[in-house]
Design a protein around this motif. Structure first.
Motif, PDB file in Angstrom:
ATOM      1  N   ASP A 184       0.855  -1.190   0.000  1.00  0.00           N
ATOM      2  CA  ASP A 184       0.000   0.000   0.000  1.00  0.00           C
ATOM      3  C   ASP A 184       0.890   1.238   0.000  1.00  0.00           C
ATOM      4  O   ASP A 184       2.121   1.152   0.140  1.00  0.00           O
ATOM      5  CB  ASP A 184      -0.916   0.004   1.225  1.00  0.00           C
ATOM      6  N   HIS A 199       0.356  15.008  -3.565  1.00  0.00           N
ATOM      7  CA  HIS A 199      -0.950  15.334  -2.989  1.00  0.00           C
ATOM      8  C   HIS A 199      -1.872  14.142  -3.160  1.00  0.00           C
ATOM      9  O   HIS A 199      -2.129  13.688  -4.277  1.00  0.00           O
ATOM     10  CB  HIS A 199      -1.552  16.561  -3.676  1.00  0.00           C
ATOM     11  N   MET A 200      -2.355  13.611  -2.018  1.00  0.00           N
ATOM     12  CA  MET A 200      -3.285  12.479  -2.032  1.00  0.00           C
ATOM     13  C   MET A 200      -4.481  12.853  -1.167  1.00  0.00           C
ATOM     14  O   MET A 200      -4.417  12.764   0.067  1.00  0.00           O
ATOM     15  CB  MET A 200      -2.598  11.209  -1.518  1.00  0.00           C
ATOM     16  N   PRO A 201      -5.563  13.308  -1.762  1.00  0.00           N
ATOM     17  CA  PRO A 201      -6.686  13.853  -0.977  1.00  0.00           C
ATOM     18  C   PRO A 201      -7.394  12.826  -0.105  1.00  0.00           C
ATOM     19  O   PRO A 201      -8.066  13.203   0.853  1.00  0.00           O
ATOM     20  CB  PRO A 201      -7.622  14.418  -2.055  1.00  0.00           C
ATOM     21  N   ASN A 202      -7.257  11.535  -0.398  1.00  0.00           N
ATOM     22  CA  ASN A 202      -7.969  10.521   0.374  1.00  0.00           C
ATOM     23  C   ASN A 202      -7.175  10.011   1.569  1.00  0.00           C
ATOM     24  O   ASN A 202      -7.661   9.134   2.286  1.00  0.00           O
ATOM     25  CB  ASN A 202      -8.331   9.338  -0.535  1.00  0.00           C
ATOM     26  N   LYS A 203      -5.979  10.515   1.770  1.00  0.00           N
ATOM     27  CA  LYS A 203      -5.153  10.088   2.887  1.00  0.00           C
ATOM     28  C   LYS A 203      -5.360  11.024   4.080  1.00  0.00           C
ATOM     29  O   LYS A 203      -5.762  12.184   3.914  1.00  0.00           O
ATOM     30  CB  LYS A 203      -3.674  10.084   2.490  1.00  0.00           C
ATOM     31  N   ARG A 206      -2.758  14.835   3.538  1.00  0.00           N
ATOM     32  CA  ARG A 206      -2.927  14.948   2.090  1.00  0.00           C
ATOM     33  C   ARG A 206      -1.648  15.331   1.374  1.00  0.00           C
ATOM     34  O   ARG A 206      -1.467  14.985   0.205  1.00  0.00           O
ATOM     35  CB  ARG A 206      -4.032  15.958   1.782  1.00  0.00           C
ATOM     36  N   ASP A 264      -4.672  -3.095  -3.121  1.00  0.00           N
ATOM     37  CA  ASP A 264      -5.958  -2.492  -3.467  1.00  0.00           C
ATOM     38  C   ASP A 264      -6.036  -2.237  -4.969  1.00  0.00           C
ATOM     39  O   ASP A 264      -5.146  -2.603  -5.745  1.00  0.00           O
ATOM     40  CB  ASP A 264      -6.196  -1.219  -2.656  1.00  0.00           C
ATOM     41  N   TYR A 266      -5.556   0.279  -6.726  1.00  0.00           N
ATOM     42  CA  TYR A 266      -4.545   1.133  -7.356  1.00  0.00           C
ATOM     43  C   TYR A 266      -3.491   0.276  -8.054  1.00  0.00           C
ATOM     44  O   TYR A 266      -2.937   0.682  -9.089  1.00  0.00           O
ATOM     45  CB  TYR A 266      -3.896   2.022  -6.290  1.00  0.00           C
ATOM     46  N   ASP A 379      -1.736   0.411   7.002  1.00  0.00           N
ATOM     47  CA  ASP A 379      -2.586   1.251   7.848  1.00  0.00           C
ATOM     48  C   ASP A 379      -2.215   1.099   9.324  1.00  0.00           C
ATOM     49  O   ASP A 379      -2.263   2.073  10.083  1.00  0.00           O
ATOM     50  CB  ASP A 379      -4.055   0.890   7.645  1.00  0.00           C
TER      51      ASP A 379
END
Length: 454
Positions: A184, A199-203, A206, A264, A266, A379
């Motif tokens: 991951d 930039h990763m808005p779902n983390k 971010r 996942d 991705y 995670d």
């Protein structure tokens, strides 16, 4: 259960590797069996009790202390030849210890460890504030004079930390790997200026540096990592970027002993799972629908009519590798592609029904249960790091607010008058005499009445 009538030569899962027609079926008897793990682990050490510092050095490495010490002294001489820092390895180890402690106390600025109102004795008694700031000022990993030009084909954007990353990476790779592994992304929080910032808005964080991790699905032990430096020729490999990342993280995974890999949507592609199976590594992953073009399977609309818990699957063979694609409907359709397990057996899982205003039991395929159980390794690492994250950045707005609050608290703590101390036990002779002298006071002599004026 007999298979429904549809062309046996239909392209259920596109090949992409050869011009042969892919054979597919939706029979529930045609599922992929689980594979037993054939790996073994070394016995634990006998008559040896490891301390926490031993585990730290097994990953960080004592050679890292030597590297940081030598390069920091070199940089101090290059910066100011008349006043070298002369940092010893003991001081560098103490400096790292202060950084680790700073993640426990979580002050917005490291100078608070030496302030009178917020002093931490274990830190302030080990190293002075000015010495700590001096080491932090000259902290370096590489020699700046050996830096390559940006136009050089061998230029590395992360060259300033690459030697330290390689030491830690090699130590992680030496750890014996468990059966079920997960891949991951991870974000190292950073909001400064850097060409490597992502930039990763779902983390949860971010903005920051991106890393790809190989970890244990349950305990969260990291076995390998890749530091992402941005777009490069690495992205345009023939295998594709996601496939290339996962295969590189598999370099030290033993072959053909039935390791299981979870990732996942991705990363999941047909090419990736075929390549892993050829290496003797089974894989499980959620997959995006656009990566399965031409798949003949029930769509989300048809499954929603059957209700939550409904599913459909297809089994196909690609380049001699058997793949299974499953579409399961929960709140929405979930697509899985794997070379391991199968749909059966199914179990019941509890879900909330907004229509019935109550919890209901729905069927869940075995592959979804395995994915949820073993996918959360990275995670877990993120959660553990967030508990005691080292933050060496100075935040002026927070620092001023904290200083204001400390001043107010200090003033309020000193506002109460001091309470008189009462002595216990039998009073001494001196204290008795003092009390008598204080209680018996001599009478004042009355002033004479002045004579009346003539």
């Amino acid at each position: 259960m007999a298979a429904k009538s549809f062309p046996k030569k239909a392209t259920a899962v596109p090949n992409g590797f050869s011009e042969e027609v892919v054979d597919s079926s939706e029979s529930e008897d045609e599922v992929i069996p689980a594979a037993n793990f054939a790996g073994t682990f070394s016995p634990p050490p006998v008559h040896i009790e490891f301390e926490p510092i031993d585990y730290f050095y097994s990953m960080f490495g004592k050679e890292s202390i030597t590297l940081l010490t030598e390069q920091s002294n070199l940089y101090s001489v290059q910066t100011n030849p008349n006043k070298p820092a002369r940092i010893s390895e003991v001081e560098m180890a103490q400096f790292i210890g202060v950084l680790i402690m700073s993640g426990i106390y979580c002050f917005p600025d490291q100078r608070f460890f030496w302030m009178n109102t917020t002093r931490v004795e274990s830190i302030s008694s080990t190293m002075s504030r000015d010495r700590f700031l001096e080491i932090r000022k000259y902290l370096h990993v590489v020699d700046n004079s050996n830096q390559l030009d940006r136009n050089d084909p061998d230029y590395d954007r992360a060259h300033k930390v690459r030697p330290l990353l390689n030491i830690v990476k090699n130590n992680f790779r030496k750890i014996e790997k468990e059966e079920k592994l997960s891949v991951d992304e991870q974000i190292i929080p950073f909001k400064g200026r850097s060409i490597m910032k992502q930039h990763m808005p779902n983390k949860p964080h971010r903005w920051g540096y991106k890393m790809f991790l190989l970890a244990v699905g349950e305990s969260g032990i990291c076995y390998d990592f890749l530091f992402y430096v941005g777009k490069s020729d690495f992205d345009t490999q023939e295998q594709g970027f996601c496939t290339r990342v996962v295969l590189e993280l598999c370099e030290t995974v033993p072959r053909s002993i039935m390791h299981k890999r979870f990732f996942d949507n991705y990363f999941t592609t047909i090419k990736l799972q075929v390549e892993l199976k050829k290496l003797g590594i089974y894989s499980v992953g959620t997959v995006r629908a656009n990566r399965l073009p031409g798949l003949i399977i029930k769509d989300e609309k048809d499954l929603s009519k059957e209700g939550r818990g409904s599913m459909d699957h297809r089994v196909a063979e690609v380049d001699g590798v058997q793949l299974c694609a499953v579409r399961w409907y929960d709140n929405k359709a979930v697509n899985c592609l794997f070379t391991l397990y199968g749909c059966q057996p199914t179990d019941l899982v509890e879900r909330w029904s907004s229509k019935e205003k109550n919890h209901i039991q729905i069927a869940r395929p075995n592959i979804v249960k395995a994915y949820n159980q073993h996918m959360g390794g990275v995670d877990s690492i993120d959660m553990l790091i967030s508990l005691y994250r080292i933050d060496g950045r100075s935040r002026k707005d927070t620092m001023s607010l904290l200083s204001f609050r400390i001043s107010v608290a200090e003033a309020m703590l000193k506002s109460a008058p001091p309470t008189p101390s009462t002595k216990r036990g039998r009073p001494s002779l001196d204290s008795t005499l003092n009390e008598n002298n204080q209680t018996t006071t001599s009478r004042a002599v009355p002033n004479s009445i002045p004579p009346p004026s003539v």
